[in-house]
Design a protein around this motif. Structure first.
Motif, short mmCIF file in Angstrom:
data_model
loop_
_atom_site.label_atom_id
_atom_site.label_comp_id
_atom_site.label_asym_id
_atom_site.label_seq_id
_atom_site.Cartn_x
_atom_site.Cartn_y
_atom_site.Cartn_z
N ASN A 154 -7.13 5.01 0.19
CA ASN A 154 -7.64 4.85 -1.17
C ASN A 154 -7.28 3.48 -1.75
O ASN A 154 -8.15 2.78 -2.28
CB ASN A 154 -7.10 5.97 -2.06
CG ASN A 154 -7.70 5.94 -3.43
OD1 ASN A 154 -7.31 5.12 -4.27
ND2 ASN A 154 -8.64 6.83 -3.69
N LYS A 155 -6.03 3.10 -1.64
CA LYS A 155 -5.61 1.79 -2.16
C LYS A 155 -6.30 0.65 -1.43
O LYS A 155 -6.74 -0.32 -2.04
CB LYS A 155 -4.09 1.63 -2.06
CG LYS A 155 -3.32 2.42 -3.09
CD LYS A 155 -1.83 2.14 -2.93
CE LYS A 155 -1.02 2.77 -4.02
NZ LYS A 155 0.41 2.43 -3.90
N LEU B 257 0.83 -1.20 0.00
CA LEU B 257 0.00 0.00 0.00
C LEU B 257 0.87 1.25 0.00
O LEU B 257 0.76 2.09 -0.88
CB LEU B 257 -0.95 0.02 1.20
CG LEU B 257 -1.98 -1.11 1.26
CD1 LEU B 257 -2.83 -1.01 2.51
CD2 LEU B 257 -2.86 -1.12 0.02
N TYR B 258 1.76 1.37 1.02
CA TYR B 258 2.61 2.55 1.12
C TYR B 258 3.51 2.40 2.35
O TYR B 258 3.06 1.89 3.38
CB TYR B 258 1.75 3.81 1.25
CG TYR B 258 2.46 5.09 0.91
CD1 TYR B 258 2.71 5.43 -0.41
CD2 TYR B 258 2.88 5.96 1.89
CE1 TYR B 258 3.36 6.61 -0.74
CE2 TYR B 258 3.52 7.14 1.59
CZ TYR B 258 3.76 7.46 0.25
OH TYR B 258 4.42 8.62 -0.07
N TYR C 94 -1.46 13.27 3.37
CA TYR C 94 -1.44 12.80 1.98
C TYR C 94 -1.14 11.29 1.92
O TYR C 94 -1.78 10.55 1.18
CB TYR C 94 -0.40 13.60 1.19
CG TYR C 94 -0.15 13.08 -0.19
CD1 TYR C 94 -1.09 13.27 -1.19
CD2 TYR C 94 1.03 12.41 -0.50
CE1 TYR C 94 -0.88 12.79 -2.47
CE2 TYR C 94 1.25 11.93 -1.77
CZ TYR C 94 0.29 12.12 -2.77
OH TYR C 94 0.52 11.63 -4.03
N GLU C 95 -0.18 10.86 2.70
CA GLU C 95 0.17 9.43 2.72
C GLU C 95 -0.97 8.59 3.28
O GLU C 95 -1.24 7.49 2.80
CB GLU C 95 1.45 9.23 3.55
CG GLU C 95 2.67 9.89 2.92
CD GLU C 95 3.86 9.95 3.84
OE1 GLU C 95 4.98 9.84 3.32
OE2 GLU C 95 3.70 10.10 5.06
N CYS C 96 -1.66 9.11 4.29
CA CYS C 96 -2.82 8.41 4.84
C CYS C 96 -3.90 8.25 3.77
O CYS C 96 -4.54 7.21 3.66
CB CYS C 96 -3.39 9.15 6.05
SG CYS C 96 -2.31 9.10 7.49
N ARG C 97 -4.09 9.29 2.98
CA ARG C 97 -5.08 9.21 1.90
C ARG C 97 -4.71 8.14 0.88
O ARG C 97 -5.58 7.44 0.37
CB ARG C 97 -5.22 10.57 1.20
CG ARG C 97 -5.98 11.56 2.02
CD ARG C 97 -6.21 12.83 1.25
NE ARG C 97 -7.07 13.68 2.06
CZ ARG C 97 -7.05 14.99 2.01
NH1 ARG C 97 -6.26 15.61 1.18
NH2 ARG C 97 -7.84 15.68 2.79
N ILE C 98 -3.45 8.05 0.55
CA ILE C 98 -2.99 7.03 -0.40
C ILE C 98 -3.31 5.63 0.15
O ILE C 98 -3.86 4.78 -0.56
CB ILE C 98 -1.48 7.17 -0.67
CG1 ILE C 98 -1.22 8.43 -1.49
CG2 ILE C 98 -0.94 5.93 -1.40
CD1 ILE C 98 0.26 8.78 -1.61
N ILE C 99 -2.98 5.40 1.41
CA ILE C 99 -3.21 4.09 2.03
C ILE C 99 -4.70 3.77 2.05
O ILE C 99 -5.11 2.68 1.65
CB ILE C 99 -2.62 4.05 3.45
CG1 ILE C 99 -1.10 4.13 3.39
CG2 ILE C 99 -3.06 2.78 4.20
CD1 ILE C 99 -0.43 4.45 4.71
#
Length: 145
Positions: free
Chosen positions: A128-129, A8-9, A121-126
């Protein structure tokens, strides 16, 4: 059946179990359209895959043990400024706290003796994925597998 870790990230992975079932179907290959008659059939094998979300992990350490809402809702709360920056969130597999570095807020997540720092921003990426992947999975935490 096999297990797959999907990145995920920042060393956070979504662990899924994939069950495969081979289904044999018959497919007509020679038809007589006017008579609605099938002259020849062919056996076709199809693989049906079922996905089950097993865990969210940081490296090889569990974050959730199938209770994904604990972690994902924490990230969502941080994204939308709903966490108290004076509070330490003690959760079953980790601790989390909002910290400030250079006037920016980070979510510090302590897992064992390691701490990771996530920006919004990183939390959003995680999130979302994870949501995209989880939408393809059977919800095993609801049925208790």
């Amino acid at each position: 059946m096999h297990i797959k870790n999907i990145y995920l990230y920042k060393n956070i992975y979504f662990e899924i179990k994939i069950d495969e079932e081979i289904i044999t179907k018959t497919m007509p290959i020679d038809l007589e359209p006017n008579e609605r008659k099938v002259n020849k059939l062919k056996l076709v094998e199809e693989v049906k895959r079922t996905y089950f979300g097993i865990d969210l992990k940081y490296k090889d350490q569990s974050l959730t043990k199938t209770d994904f809402a604990i972690f994902i809702e924490l990230l969502n709360a941080f994204i939308s400024n709903q966490l108290d920056h004076k509070k330490i969130y003690e959760l079953p597999f980790f601790r989390a706290k909002v910290v400030f570095k250079n006037k920016f807020a980070y979510l510090a997540i302590a897992i064992g003796n390691e701490t990771i720092y996530l920006e919004k921003y990183e939390c959003r990426i995680i999130v979302n994925k994870f949501n995209k992947l989880y939408s393809k999975c059977q919800p095993i935490e609801l049925i208790g597998l």
